[in-house]
Design a protein around this motif. Structure first.
Motif, mmCIF file in Angstrom:
data_model
loop_
_atom_site.group_PDB
_atom_site.id
_atom_site.type_symbol
_atom_site.label_atom_id
_atom_site.label_comp_id
_atom_site.label_asym_id
_atom_site.label_seq_id
_atom_site.Cartn_x
_atom_site.Cartn_y
_atom_site.Cartn_z
ATOM 1 N N SER A 149 0.814 -1.209 0.000
ATOM 2 C CA SER A 149 0.000 0.000 0.000
ATOM 3 C C SER A 149 0.854 1.268 0.000
ATOM 4 O O SER A 149 2.059 1.239 0.287
ATOM 5 N N VAL A 150 0.199 2.372 -0.298
ATOM 6 C CA VAL A 150 0.851 3.683 -0.216
ATOM 7 C C VAL A 150 1.390 3.913 1.187
ATOM 8 O O VAL A 150 2.533 4.364 1.371
ATOM 9 N N ARG A 181 0.830 4.149 -7.273
ATOM 10 C CA ARG A 181 0.722 2.690 -7.281
ATOM 11 C C ARG A 181 0.220 2.261 -8.647
ATOM 12 O O ARG A 181 -0.734 2.828 -9.189
ATOM 13 N N CYS A 182 0.865 1.266 -9.211
ATOM 14 C CA CYS A 182 0.506 0.805 -10.545
ATOM 15 C C CYS A 182 0.352 -0.709 -10.549
ATOM 16 O O CYS A 182 1.132 -1.421 -9.920
ATOM 17 N N PHE A 232 -2.940 4.625 -9.497
ATOM 18 C CA PHE A 232 -3.513 5.433 -8.414
ATOM 19 C C PHE A 232 -2.464 6.422 -7.934
ATOM 20 O O PHE A 232 -1.313 6.040 -7.682
ATOM 21 N N THR A 254 -1.320 9.501 -5.146
ATOM 22 C CA THR A 254 -1.603 10.197 -3.888
ATOM 23 C C THR A 254 -1.977 11.643 -4.199
ATOM 24 O O THR A 254 -1.617 12.186 -5.247
ATOM 25 N N GLU A 310 -9.605 5.602 -6.293
ATOM 26 C CA GLU A 310 -9.380 5.099 -4.938
ATOM 27 C C GLU A 310 -8.285 4.038 -4.956
ATOM 28 O O GLU A 310 -8.207 3.226 -5.887
ATOM 29 N N GLU A 311 -7.470 4.018 -3.908
ATOM 30 C CA GLU A 311 -6.383 3.046 -3.860
ATOM 31 C C GLU A 311 -6.893 1.618 -3.854
ATOM 32 O O GLU A 311 -6.290 0.727 -4.476
ATOM 33 N N ASP A 312 -8.025 1.360 -3.172
ATOM 34 C CA ASP A 312 -8.544 -0.002 -3.089
ATOM 35 C C ASP A 312 -8.904 -0.568 -4.462
ATOM 36 O O ASP A 312 -8.980 -1.792 -4.624
ATOM 37 N N GLU A 313 -9.119 0.312 -5.439
ATOM 38 C CA GLU A 313 -9.445 -0.167 -6.788
ATOM 39 C C GLU A 313 -8.283 -0.933 -7.414
ATOM 40 O O GLU A 313 -8.482 -1.704 -8.357
ATOM 41 N N ILE A 314 -7.074 -0.725 -6.900
ATOM 42 C CA ILE A 314 -5.913 -1.471 -7.391
ATOM 43 C C ILE A 314 -6.143 -2.978 -7.222
ATOM 44 O O ILE A 314 -5.757 -3.783 -8.078
ATOM 45 N N GLN A 339 -2.100 -7.636 0.884
ATOM 46 C CA GLN A 339 -1.817 -6.282 1.348
ATOM 47 C C GLN A 339 -1.834 -6.225 2.870
ATOM 48 O O GLN A 339 -0.964 -5.622 3.499
#
Length: 268
Positions: free
Chosen positions: A96-97, A113-114, A130, A132, A158-162, A264
């Motif tokens: 995670s970030v 994040r990719c 994603f 920040t 949103e980060e969770d979409e990763i 994660q």
């Protein structure tokens, strides 16, 4: 393009760098840190310098983390002093970030994040990105330039979409190869040899994917156009429905997404 350092010189890093150089970016813009002789040999074909340690004569504005997730904490801990001003781009699943910022001791690091996928190796990938909130417009443009060089890009809110991207396009090639393997086996059962079966299947998948991408029709409409009631495709599809193939694919995607979330959490 600003100076960019890749930590990790595996296949995905090679694909991304090959795409960037192919798009006209100078090889001198890049440096790779990877201790393996194999990575150095691959990077030499792109005229990119690869060293075992952080270079003293190369100051990157962008750092791409292309190492395995289980190596990420150690790498970031060891290289924290070099990351204070860099845009950090991670292609590691399940990291995670917050973990990247914590392990790099950069609480306000600009992070991307990719989640790319393996068709990037032939410049046909799809990458979910994603950013920040402190990433600048320039940061966003740079990241999109990097991953557009080896395919398409989808920007996430949103980060969770990763995790969902991981389940669909990250793991998706595995599902496709599974289906190709099954259809090739069916072809052999109908009398074709392996070479003939592989040609029939690979060209069918390539042609169908190309047609779908170039068409304005939905996937459902395209399926309907090749399905005559009572015909051969209709008979085959009825078997797939009866055996619950659509439900199985949906369950596979859900399982992959759940596993991405677990990985994660386990990396904390």
């Amino acid at each position: 393009m600003q100076n960019t350092l890749f930590i990790g010189g595996g296949n995905m890093a090679f694909a991304i760098l090959g795409g960037l150089i192919g798009s006209g970016v100078s090889a001198s813009t890049f440096h790779v840190v990877d201790p393996s002789p194999e990575a150095a040999a691959k990077m030499s074909t792109l005229n990119i310098q690869c060293t075992t340690d952080w270079p003293s004569d190369f100051t990157p504005e962008i750092v791409v983390l292309a190492v395995k997730p289980q190596m990420m904490q150690s790498v970031l801990n060891n290289q924290a002093a070099h990351l204070s001003r860099a845009l950090i781009i991670s292609i590691a699943a399940g990291v995670s970030v917050a973990q990247i910022q914590n392990w790099s001791q950069q609480g306000n690091a600009r992070v991307v994040r990719c989640m790319p996928n393996t068709p990037a190796l032939v410049s046909q990938g799809i990458s979910g990105l994603f950013f920040t909130s402190n990433c600048s417009v320039e940061d966003r443009n740079i990241a999109q330039q990097i991953f557009s060089s080896c395919g398409e890009v989808l920007v996430l809110n949103e980060e969770d979409e990763i995790n969902a991207v991981t389940a669909i396009s990250g793991s998706g090639p595995g599902y496709v190869f599974f289906l190709m393997e099954a259809l090739a086996e069916a072809a052999k059962n109908l009398g074709f040899n392996e070479s003939q079966a592989n040609l029939l299947v690979s060209q069918t998948f390539l042609g169908a994917a190309t047609l779908a991408k170039q068409s304005d029709d939905s996937f459902a409409t395209l399926r309907e156009k090749v399905t005559s009631k009572g015909g051969t495709t209709f008979a085959g599809l009825e078997q797939l429905r009866a055996l619950g193939v659509q439900d199985a694919i949906n369950s596979a995607a859900k399982a992959a997404c759940t596993r991405a979330v677990e990985l994660q959490k386990g990396a904390k």
